[in-house]
Design a protein around this motif. Structure first.
Motif, PDB file in Angstrom:
ATOM      1  N   SER A   1      14.638 -10.484  18.342  1.00  0.00           N
ATOM      2  CA  SER A   1      13.936  -9.381  18.413  1.00  0.00           C
ATOM      3  C   SER A   1      14.496  -8.040  18.677  1.00  0.00           C
ATOM      4  O   SER A   1      13.873  -6.920  18.187  1.00  0.00           O
ATOM      5  N   MET A   2      15.444  -7.905  19.742  1.00  0.00           N
ATOM      6  CA  MET A   2      15.901  -6.770  20.007  1.00  0.00           C
ATOM      7  C   MET A   2      16.730  -6.170  18.858  1.00  0.00           C
ATOM      8  O   MET A   2      17.033  -5.101  18.719  1.00  0.00           O
ATOM      9  N   LEU A   3      17.348  -7.246  18.108  1.00  0.00           N
ATOM     10  CA  LEU A   3      18.183  -6.561  17.086  1.00  0.00           C
ATOM     11  C   LEU A   3      17.448  -6.039  15.812  1.00  0.00           C
ATOM     12  O   LEU A   3      17.668  -5.167  15.374  1.00  0.00           O
ATOM     13  N   ARG A   4      16.202  -6.654  15.843  1.00  0.00           N
ATOM     14  CA  ARG A   4      15.168  -6.102  14.493  1.00  0.00           C
ATOM     15  C   ARG A   4      14.682  -4.639  15.178  1.00  0.00           C
ATOM     16  O   ARG A   4      14.367  -3.934  14.263  1.00  0.00           O
ATOM     17  N   LEU A   5      14.523  -4.474  16.519  1.00  0.00           N
ATOM     18  CA  LEU A   5      14.033  -3.453  16.904  1.00  0.00           C
ATOM     19  C   LEU A   5      14.885  -2.253  16.858  1.00  0.00           C
ATOM     20  O   LEU A   5      14.523  -1.025  16.755  1.00  0.00           O
ATOM     21  N   GLY A   6      16.131  -2.657  16.931  1.00  0.00           N
ATOM     22  CA  GLY A   6      17.378  -1.778  16.911  1.00  0.00           C
ATOM     23  C   GLY A   6      17.875  -1.115  15.325  1.00  0.00           C
ATOM     24  O   GLY A   6      17.111  -1.257  14.469  1.00  0.00           O
TER      25      GLY A   6
ATOM     26  N   VAL B   1      26.665  -4.244  18.110  1.00  0.00           N
ATOM     27  CA  VAL B   1      25.049  -4.045  17.869  1.00  0.00           C
ATOM     28  C   VAL B   1      24.502  -3.015  18.560  1.00  0.00           C
ATOM     29  O   VAL B   1      23.104  -2.894  18.641  1.00  0.00           O
ATOM     30  N   ASP B   2      25.264  -2.200  19.433  1.00  0.00           N
ATOM     31  CA  ASP B   2      24.772  -1.196  19.921  1.00  0.00           C
ATOM     32  C   ASP B   2      23.579  -1.243  21.082  1.00  0.00           C
ATOM     33  O   ASP B   2      22.646  -0.846  21.426  1.00  0.00           O
ATOM     34  N   ILE B   3      24.047  -2.500  22.045  1.00  0.00           N
ATOM     35  CA  ILE B   3      22.974  -2.931  22.883  1.00  0.00           C
ATOM     36  C   ILE B   3      24.069  -3.291  23.938  1.00  0.00           C
ATOM     37  O   ILE B   3      25.120  -4.098  23.841  1.00  0.00           O
ATOM     38  N   ASP B   4      23.717  -2.867  25.291  1.00  0.00           N
ATOM     39  CA  ASP B   4      24.507  -3.278  26.484  1.00  0.00           C
ATOM     40  C   ASP B   4      24.762  -4.850  26.546  1.00  0.00           C
ATOM     41  O   ASP B   4      24.104  -5.642  26.585  1.00  0.00           O
ATOM     42  N   ALA B   5      26.122  -5.019  26.545  1.00  0.00           N
ATOM     43  CA  ALA B   5      26.704  -6.560  26.444  1.00  0.00           C
ATOM     44  C   ALA B   5      25.866  -7.456  27.461  1.00  0.00           C
ATOM     45  O   ALA B   5      25.386  -8.507  27.403  1.00  0.00           O
ATOM     46  N   ASP B   6      25.907  -6.758  28.880  1.00  0.00           N
ATOM     47  CA  ASP B   6      25.170  -7.613  29.872  1.00  0.00           C
ATOM     48  C   ASP B   6      23.658  -7.959  29.507  1.00  0.00           C
ATOM     49  O   ASP B   6      23.296  -9.035  29.838  1.00  0.00           O
ATOM     50  N   LEU B   7      22.891  -7.176  29.293  1.00  0.00           N
ATOM     51  CA  LEU B   7      21.676  -7.214  28.596  1.00  0.00           C
ATOM     52  C   LEU B   7      21.581  -8.099  27.587  1.00  0.00           C
ATOM     53  O   LEU B   7      20.687  -9.169  27.614  1.00  0.00           O
ATOM     54  N   PHE B   8      22.299  -7.751  26.379  1.00  0.00           N
ATOM     55  CA  PHE B   8      22.129  -8.655  25.351  1.00  0.00           C
ATOM     56  C   PHE B   8      22.439 -10.221  25.617  1.00  0.00           C
ATOM     57  O   PHE B   8      21.661 -10.844  24.978  1.00  0.00           O
ATOM     58  N   PHE B   9      23.611 -10.464  26.320  1.00  0.00           N
ATOM     59  CA  PHE B   9      23.749 -12.115  26.497  1.00  0.00           C
ATOM     60  C   PHE B   9      22.990 -12.583  27.606  1.00  0.00           C
ATOM     61  O   PHE B   9      22.823 -13.731  27.715  1.00  0.00           O
ATOM     62  N   SER B  10      22.130 -11.928  28.175  1.00  0.00           N
ATOM     63  CA  SER B  10      21.162 -12.603  29.179  1.00  0.00           C
ATOM     64  C   SER B  10      19.921 -12.951  28.496  1.00  0.00           C
ATOM     65  O   SER B  10      19.240 -13.435  28.862  1.00  0.00           O
ATOM     66  N   LEU B  11      19.773 -12.434  27.177  1.00  0.00           N
ATOM     67  CA  LEU B  11      18.512 -12.582  26.352  1.00  0.00           C
ATOM     68  C   LEU B  11      18.300 -14.194  25.911  1.00  0.00           C
ATOM     69  O   LEU B  11      19.261 -14.663  25.669  1.00  0.00           O
ATOM     70  N   GLU B  12      16.873 -14.594  25.909  1.00  0.00           N
ATOM     71  CA  GLU B  12      16.863 -16.064  24.971  1.00  0.00           C
ATOM     72  C   GLU B  12      17.164 -15.408  23.749  1.00  0.00           C
ATOM     73  O   GLU B  12      17.007 -14.469  23.178  1.00  0.00           O
ATOM     74  N   PRO B  13      17.403 -16.575  22.889  1.00  0.00           N
ATOM     75  CA  PRO B  13      17.675 -16.482  21.440  1.00  0.00           C
ATOM     76  C   PRO B  13      16.781 -15.606  20.771  1.00  0.00           C
ATOM     77  O   PRO B  13      17.166 -14.590  20.021  1.00  0.00           O
ATOM     78  N   GLU B  14      15.529 -15.838  20.716  1.00  0.00           N
ATOM     79  CA  GLU B  14      14.546 -15.227  20.239  1.00  0.00           C
ATOM     80  C   GLU B  14      14.185 -13.933  20.615  1.00  0.00           C
ATOM     81  O   GLU B  14      14.009 -13.073  19.763  1.00  0.00           O
ATOM     82  N   SER B  15      14.262 -13.609  21.990  1.00  0.00           N
ATOM     83  CA  SER B  15      14.339 -12.280  22.259  1.00  0.00           C
ATOM     84  C   SER B  15      15.699 -11.206  21.847  1.00  0.00           C
ATOM     85  O   SER B  15      15.378 -10.287  21.516  1.00  0.00           O
ATOM     86  N   MET B  16      16.770 -11.912  21.672  1.00  0.00           N
ATOM     87  CA  MET B  16      17.999 -11.453  21.321  1.00  0.00           C
ATOM     88  C   MET B  16      17.368 -10.778  19.692  1.00  0.00           C
ATOM     89  O   MET B  16      17.758  -9.820  19.393  1.00  0.00           O
TER      90      MET B  16
END
Length: 133
Positions: free
Chosen positions: A61-66, A44-59
């Motif tokens: 949102s990150m995917l939609r922005l990326g 998904v081209d996002i740092d794994a530690d950051l990605f898995f620390s996100l709340e589901p809705e934020s995750m």
């Protein structure tokens, strides 16, 4: 053409890690969780530690922005649900609950709902290729 090559490379790398995870999940679930997390983060081209620390809705949102490619959704969601199962097996109950919620949020956002029957070991092996045996 380049996007197709990139997508195929991401799928291939994720499939290889999931196949390895399916073979090794009983012997070392914690290491398998880590390798799955890294592979998912790469896909998904996002740092794994950051990605898995996100709340589901934020995750989501990150995917939609990326630059998340919806064609990866089935692979990503199944990999994340496998990761949640391994976390549960490692007695990391809260992390497992979050991981499952994250996977379900992505599945709902991108229309790739995965049923429980699609998460059996046999179904995962079929989905990710027969060399996972």
């Amino acid at each position: 053409m380049l996007q197709s090559d990139y997508l195929m490379r991401m799928i291939h790398e994720l499939v290889e890690v999931v196949q390895l995870a399916l073979r090794n999940r009983r012997s070392d679930p914690e290491a398998t969780v880590q390798s799955l997390g890294i592979a998912i983060g790469n896909a998904v081209d996002i740092d794994a530690d950051l990605f898995f620390s996100l709340e589901p809705e934020s995750m989501v949102s990150m995917l939609r922005l990326g630059s998340f490619d919806e064609q990866l959704c089935g692979y990503i969601v199944r990999s994340m649900l496998l990761r949640a199962t391994l976390l549960r097996q490692s007695k990391q109950v809260e992390s497992a609950r979050l991981a499952a919620s994250q996977a379900q949020a992505i599945a709902a956002a991108y229309g790739c709902e995965i049923t429980e029957s699609e998460m059996t070991e046999e179904s995962l092996k079929d989905y990710f290729g027969s060399s996972a045996v």
